[in-house]
Design a protein around this motif. Structure first.
Motif, PDB file in Angstrom:
ATOM      1  N   ALA A  37      -0.183   6.091  -6.632  1.00 46.70           N
ATOM      2  CA  ALA A  37      -1.455   4.853  -6.838  1.00 46.70           C
ATOM      3  C   ALA A  37      -1.017   3.359  -6.835  1.00 46.70           C
ATOM      4  N   GLY A  38       0.386   3.174  -6.315  1.00 46.71           N
ATOM      5  CA  GLY A  38       0.615   2.491  -5.918  1.00 46.71           C
ATOM      6  C   GLY A  38       0.346   2.161  -4.152  1.00 46.71           C
ATOM      7  N   LEU A  42      -2.425  -0.122  -2.370  1.00 49.00           N
ATOM      8  CA  LEU A  42      -1.100  -1.355  -1.082  1.00 49.00           C
ATOM      9  C   LEU A  42      -2.620  -0.983   0.182  1.00 49.00           C
ATOM     10  N   GLY A  43      -2.719   0.230   0.619  1.00 49.22           N
ATOM     11  CA  GLY A  43      -3.633   0.743   1.468  1.00 49.22           C
ATOM     12  C   GLY A  43      -4.765   0.578   0.855  1.00 49.22           C
ATOM     13  N   ALA A  48      -9.327  -4.123   2.905  1.00 51.90           N
ATOM     14  CA  ALA A  48     -10.457  -4.867   2.063  1.00 51.90           C
ATOM     15  C   ALA A  48      -9.971  -5.884   2.406  1.00 51.90           C
ATOM     16  N   GLY A  49      -8.594  -6.721   3.287  1.00 54.35           N
ATOM     17  CA  GLY A  49      -8.574  -7.600   3.836  1.00 54.35           C
ATOM     18  C   GLY A  49      -8.973  -8.212   5.233  1.00 54.35           C
ATOM     19  N   ILE A  50      -8.710  -6.834   5.955  1.00 59.51           N
ATOM     20  CA  ILE A  50      -9.130  -6.944   7.100  1.00 59.51           C
ATOM     21  C   ILE A  50     -10.572  -6.874   7.540  1.00 59.51           C
TER      22      ILE A  50
END
Length: 79
Positions: A37-38, A42-43, A48-50
């Motif tokens: 899940a971590g 993280l992925g 989402a940031g990109i």
């Protein structure tokens, strides 16, 4: 020309191309649910940031901006 092979002083050097190890690595531990899940979280955060930076940044990079937002530079002021 006949190529003569030199004698090999050690038998294991002569058989090195046929050597296979019988040592096996220990089995890998399976990742726990929390670790999986971590990794997914993280992925997804990175993706989402990109995507967010592209969504926010694309309007600023577009070439068809209205001219009303341009500010006159101080170099164009004649005194």
């Amino acid at each position: 020309m006949i190529r003569r092979r030199e004698p090999v002083p050690f038998a294991f050097v002569a058989e090195a191309d046929r050597f296979r190890s019988n040592v096996t690595p220990p089995p890998r531990e399976r990742a726990s649910f929390g670790q999986l899940a971590g990794r997914w979280l993280l992925g997804l955060t990175v993706v989402a940031g990109i995507v967010g930076s592209l969504v926010i940044g694309m309007p600023a990079l577009s070439a068809d901006q209205p001219a009303s937002h341009k500010q006159p530079s101080q170099a164009s002021d004649r005194r």
